[in-house]
Design a protein around this motif. Structure first.
Motif, PDB file in Angstrom:
ATOM      1  N   GLU A  85      12.502  11.586  -5.462  1.00 25.15           N
ATOM      2  CA  GLU A  85      12.724  12.271  -4.196  1.00 25.15           C
ATOM      3  C   GLU A  85      11.575  11.988  -3.230  1.00 25.15           C
ATOM      4  O   GLU A  85      10.407  12.048  -3.597  1.00 25.15           O
ATOM      5  N   CYS A  86      11.935  11.650  -1.988  1.00 27.18           N
ATOM      6  CA  CYS A  86      10.931  11.345  -0.974  1.00 27.18           C
ATOM      7  C   CYS A  86      10.637  12.608  -0.169  1.00 27.18           C
ATOM      8  O   CYS A  86      11.458  13.041   0.644  1.00 27.18           O
ATOM      9  N   THR A  87       9.496  13.200  -0.416  1.00 28.30           N
ATOM     10  CA  THR A  87       9.096  14.382   0.341  1.00 28.30           C
ATOM     11  C   THR A  87       8.228  14.022   1.543  1.00 28.30           C
ATOM     12  O   THR A  87       8.197  14.749   2.533  1.00 28.30           O
ATOM     13  N   ALA A  88       7.534  12.900   1.452  1.00 29.03           N
ATOM     14  CA  ALA A  88       6.643  12.493   2.550  1.00 29.03           C
ATOM     15  C   ALA A  88       7.382  11.736   3.648  1.00 29.03           C
ATOM     16  O   ALA A  88       6.954  11.730   4.798  1.00 29.03           O
ATOM     17  N   PHE A  89       8.493  11.095   3.294  1.00 29.42           N
ATOM     18  CA  PHE A  89       9.244  10.295   4.261  1.00 29.42           C
ATOM     19  C   PHE A  89      10.712  10.700   4.216  1.00 29.42           C
ATOM     20  O   PHE A  89      11.357  10.624   3.162  1.00 29.42           O
ATOM     21  N   GLY A  90      11.236  11.103   5.392  1.00 30.40           N
ATOM     22  CA  GLY A  90      12.670  11.389   5.455  1.00 30.40           C
ATOM     23  C   GLY A  90      13.493  10.112   5.536  1.00 30.40           C
ATOM     24  O   GLY A  90      14.599  10.040   5.024  1.00 30.40           O
ATOM     25  N   MET A  91      12.944   9.104   6.244  1.00 34.20           N
ATOM     26  CA  MET A  91      13.565   7.785   6.384  1.00 34.20           C
ATOM     27  C   MET A  91      15.043   7.876   6.768  1.00 34.20           C
ATOM     28  O   MET A  91      15.911   7.419   6.041  1.00 34.20           O
ATOM     29  N   PRO A  92      15.347   8.484   7.925  1.00 34.37           N
ATOM     30  CA  PRO A  92      16.751   8.574   8.330  1.00 34.37           C
ATOM     31  C   PRO A  92      17.389   7.210   8.583  1.00 34.37           C
ATOM     32  O   PRO A  92      18.582   7.028   8.337  1.00 34.37           O
ATOM     33  N   ALA A  93      16.597   6.246   9.067  1.00 35.78           N
ATOM     34  CA  ALA A  93      17.146   4.919   9.319  1.00 35.78           C
ATOM     35  C   ALA A  93      17.612   4.264   8.028  1.00 35.78           C
ATOM     36  O   ALA A  93      18.623   3.553   8.005  1.00 35.78           O
ATOM     37  N   VAL A  94      16.879   4.518   6.940  1.00 41.35           N
ATOM     38  CA  VAL A  94      17.280   3.955   5.645  1.00 41.35           C
ATOM     39  C   VAL A  94      18.643   4.490   5.230  1.00 41.35           C
ATOM     40  O   VAL A  94      19.494   3.760   4.722  1.00 41.35           O
ATOM     41  N   THR A  95      18.859   5.776   5.450  1.00 42.48           N
ATOM     42  CA  THR A  95      20.148   6.377   5.118  1.00 42.48           C
ATOM     43  C   THR A  95      21.276   5.737   5.914  1.00 42.48           C
ATOM     44  O   THR A  95      22.348   5.459   5.383  1.00 42.48           O
ATOM     45  N   ALA A  96      21.022   5.506   7.211  1.00 41.10           N
ATOM     46  CA  ALA A  96      22.044   4.881   8.051  1.00 41.10           C
ATOM     47  C   ALA A  96      22.348   3.460   7.594  1.00 41.10           C
ATOM     48  O   ALA A  96      23.512   3.048   7.513  1.00 41.10           O
ATOM     49  N   TRP A  97      21.294   2.691   7.283  1.00 41.47           N
ATOM     50  CA  TRP A  97      21.493   1.317   6.810  1.00 41.47           C
ATOM     51  C   TRP A  97      22.294   1.315   5.505  1.00 41.47           C
ATOM     52  O   TRP A  97      23.218   0.512   5.337  1.00 41.47           O
ATOM     53  N   ARG A  98      21.933   2.184   4.612  1.00 40.21           N
ATOM     54  CA  ARG A  98      22.615   2.230   3.318  1.00 40.21           C
ATOM     55  C   ARG A  98      24.084   2.613   3.488  1.00 40.21           C
ATOM     56  O   ARG A  98      24.968   2.020   2.854  1.00 40.21           O
ATOM     57  N   SER A  99      24.358   3.566   4.354  1.00 41.00           N
ATOM     58  CA  SER A  99      25.738   4.018   4.564  1.00 41.00           C
ATOM     59  C   SER A  99      26.606   2.894   5.118  1.00 41.00           C
ATOM     60  O   SER A  99      27.731   2.671   4.655  1.00 41.00           O
ATOM     61  N   VAL A 100      26.078   2.182   6.117  1.00 42.17           N
ATOM     62  CA  VAL A 100      26.852   1.079   6.705  1.00 42.17           C
ATOM     63  C   VAL A 100      27.053  -0.035   5.688  1.00 42.17           C
ATOM     64  O   VAL A 100      28.144  -0.611   5.584  1.00 42.17           O
ATOM     65  N   THR A 101      26.006  -0.356   4.931  1.00 41.94           N
ATOM     66  CA  THR A 101      26.117  -1.418   3.925  1.00 41.94           C
ATOM     67  C   THR A 101      27.195  -1.087   2.896  1.00 41.94           C
ATOM     68  O   THR A 101      28.025  -1.940   2.543  1.00 41.94           O
TER      69      THR A 101
ATOM     70  N   LEU B   9       0.825  -1.203   0.000  1.00 48.44           N
ATOM     71  CA  LEU B   9       0.000   0.000   0.000  1.00 48.44           C
ATOM     72  C   LEU B   9       0.863   1.259   0.000  1.00 48.44           C
ATOM     73  O   LEU B   9       0.681   2.164  -0.827  1.00 48.44           O
ATOM     74  N   PHE B  10       1.827   1.325   0.938  1.00 47.38           N
ATOM     75  CA  PHE B  10       2.660   2.518   1.038  1.00 47.38           C
ATOM     76  C   PHE B  10       3.609   2.648  -0.158  1.00 47.38           C
ATOM     77  O   PHE B  10       3.884   3.763  -0.618  1.00 47.38           O
ATOM     78  N   ALA B  11       4.119   1.524  -0.664  1.00 49.19           N
ATOM     79  CA  ALA B  11       4.992   1.584  -1.836  1.00 49.19           C
ATOM     80  C   ALA B  11       4.227   2.060  -3.065  1.00 49.19           C
ATOM     81  O   ALA B  11       4.798   2.733  -3.945  1.00 49.19           O
ATOM     82  N   SER B  12       2.946   1.717  -3.149  1.00 48.41           N
ATOM     83  CA  SER B  12       2.126   2.180  -4.272  1.00 48.41           C
ATOM     84  C   SER B  12       1.798   3.667  -4.134  1.00 48.41           C
ATOM     85  O   SER B  12       1.782   4.405  -5.122  1.00 48.41           O
ATOM     86  N   ALA B  13       1.552   4.099  -2.900  1.00 47.64           N
ATOM     87  CA  ALA B  13       1.221   5.505  -2.681  1.00 47.64           C
ATOM     88  C   ALA B  13       2.448   6.401  -2.789  1.00 47.64           C
ATOM     89  O   ALA B  13       2.362   7.533  -3.271  1.00 47.64           O
ATOM     90  N   TYR B  14       3.588   5.883  -2.354  1.00 49.32           N
ATOM     91  CA  TYR B  14       4.826   6.669  -2.369  1.00 49.32           C
ATOM     92  C   TYR B  14       5.917   5.849  -3.064  1.00 49.32           C
ATOM     93  O   TYR B  14       6.676   5.121  -2.400  1.00 49.32           O
ATOM     94  N   PRO B  15       6.027   5.931  -4.374  1.00 48.11           N
ATOM     95  CA  PRO B  15       7.000   5.119  -5.125  1.00 48.11           C
ATOM     96  C   PRO B  15       8.442   5.359  -4.710  1.00 48.11           C
ATOM     97  O   PRO B  15       9.310   4.522  -4.970  1.00 48.11           O
ATOM     98  N   CYS B  16       8.711   6.484  -4.071  1.00 51.14           N
ATOM     99  CA  CYS B  16      10.091   6.769  -3.667  1.00 51.14           C
ATOM    100  C   CYS B  16      10.610   5.752  -2.652  1.00 51.14           C
ATOM    101  O   CYS B  16      11.827   5.656  -2.432  1.00 51.14           O
ATOM    102  N   ILE B  17       9.722   4.988  -2.013  1.00 52.62           N
ATOM    103  CA  ILE B  17      10.155   3.981  -1.044  1.00 52.62           C
ATOM    104  C   ILE B  17      11.011   2.917  -1.707  1.00 52.62           C
ATOM    105  O   ILE B  17      11.999   2.434  -1.131  1.00 52.62           O
ATOM    106  N   THR B  18      10.660   2.544  -2.935  1.00 57.75           N
ATOM    107  CA  THR B  18      11.394   1.491  -3.636  1.00 57.75           C
ATOM    108  C   THR B  18      12.188   2.000  -4.827  1.00 57.75           C
ATOM    109  O   THR B  18      12.901   1.227  -5.461  1.00 57.75           O
TER     110      THR B  18
END
Length: 360
Positions: free
Chosen positions: A213-229, A199-208
């Motif tokens: 650009e994600c304007t509705a979600f900052g998703m700081p945890a995603v940034t941290a995960w990506r940086s460590v990976t 549902l959320f991926a369909s409403a906000y394609p920036c998730i996947t």
């Protein structure tokens, strides 16, 4: 680095209690009715027996059987859906087991569940394994993320379940009944979580899609995960030397804070010692409205509890939980409206917005 070091030093500082937890678990697995204790130095905590009568306790075969089935299912899904090697999957499960103890111990003694820290620690371990095996970068990154998710979610759900069992104990509920209720809830939650993600991926394609650009979600945890990976899988470390040195210095300061707090600071003043987990979290949260909301809520709660403690005890946590749940439900409703093209961008008004342009 700050959250990782501080959380693990806090846990290591409470290692005697952690050791007792491991000892009790393995003693029960081996069929021992009572954990051996040293009569001369046993603490009051070690003398506490299970308050639930035997017929209300969860049988060993029940939770061990569930653990075996879920572990096997995890390995199969990891291999078939994500091409994760069985060996790495087993290591990830072992890390998840250990980190679950750490998460429960940390939450019980410090009221902080270091889920993010646990995930980063598992990512470092798995990153070293994949680097040594010479696995392709893309596959190594996918494996690293999956392994980190296994460890962090195992710790997160372990803490949640222990909290549920504690609440049930205070209310006089049967542990066995709670166990089966959690099993049923988990089964339903699997399907519900997939539906909500779609549902959320369909409403906000920036998730996947990272190109949006994600304007509705900052998703700081995603940034941290990506940086460590990226840091543990790429051939060259994508971190400036100055950042690495700063992280090391802050990690040392955070580690020294723990013995100073417990040895030099009186108990009544320990609440004023900075919590480095919170400071580290502030480093990775780019939005300002989250900390502002937390500060406002903390001041309201402090004033309410100090002026009307009886009222706070009854309504404080319930109101807080309702506000959190309400925002989550509101977000879900908003996502549905976006999918149906009935959101503010389609039907909203620019009244009160700059230049009369919709700004919601």
């Amino acid at each position: 680095m700050v959250m990782l070091v501080y959380s693990f030093v806090e846990v290591l500082w409470s290692s005697p209690m952690l050791f007792r937890g491991f000892r009790t678990t393995f003693s029960r697995l081996l069929g021992s009715k009572r954990v051996p204790r040293r009569p001369s130095s046993a603490s009051q905590e070690e003398k506490i027996e299970d308050p639930a009568p035997p017929h209300e306790q969860v049988k060993t075969w029940q939770w061990v059987g569930g653990l075996a089935i879920s572990s096997l299912a995890t390995l199969l899904v990891g291999k078939l859906a994500f091409d994760m090697d069985f060996g790495i999957g087993i290591v990830a499960l072992l890390l998840a087991f250990v980190f679950s103890f750490i998460g429960v111990q940390s939450s019980g003694t410090t009221d902080v569940n270091p889920v993010g820290t646990i995930a980063k620690a598992s990512q470092l371990v798995i990153g070293g394994i994949t680097r040594g095996q010479g696995i392709d970068v893309k596959k190594a990154q996918k494996t690293n993320l999956l392994a980190g998710a296994l460890a962090s979610q195992a710790a997160s759900h372990s803490v949640d379940m222990v909290g549920d069992l504690k609440t049930g104990h205070l209310l006089g509920a049967s542990p066995a009944s709670q166990f089966w209720a959690q099993v049923a809830g988990s089964f339903l939650g699997i399907w519900l979580s997939v539906i909500l993600f779609v549902l959320f991926a369909s409403a906000y394609p920036c998730i996947t899609d990272l190109t949006i650009e994600c304007t509705a979600f900052g998703m700081p945890a995603v940034t941290a995960w990506r940086s460590v990976t990226e840091a543990v899988t790429k051939p060259e470390l994508p971190i400036p030397p100055s950042s690495a040195k700063t992280a090391l210095v802050l990690g040392v300061v955070a580690a020294l804070t723990v013995p100073i707090k417990y040895h030099l600071v009186p108990v009544e003043y320990r609440a004023w010692v900075p919590n480095w987990s919170g400071i580290g979290l502030g480093f990775v949260v780019p939005q300002t409205y989250y900390p502002i909301a937390m500060v406002i809520g903390a001041h309201i709660a402090q004033y309410w509890e100090s002026t009307a403690p009886a009222s706070w005890e009854v309504w404080g946590y319930s109101l807080s939980a309702g506000l959190i749940a309400g925002e989550g439900i509101g977000g879900m409703v908003t996502a549905v409206l976006v999918v149906l093209n009935l959101d503010g961008k389609a039907l909203g008004t620019g009244l009160g917005c700059p230049q009369g342009i919709y700004c919601g």
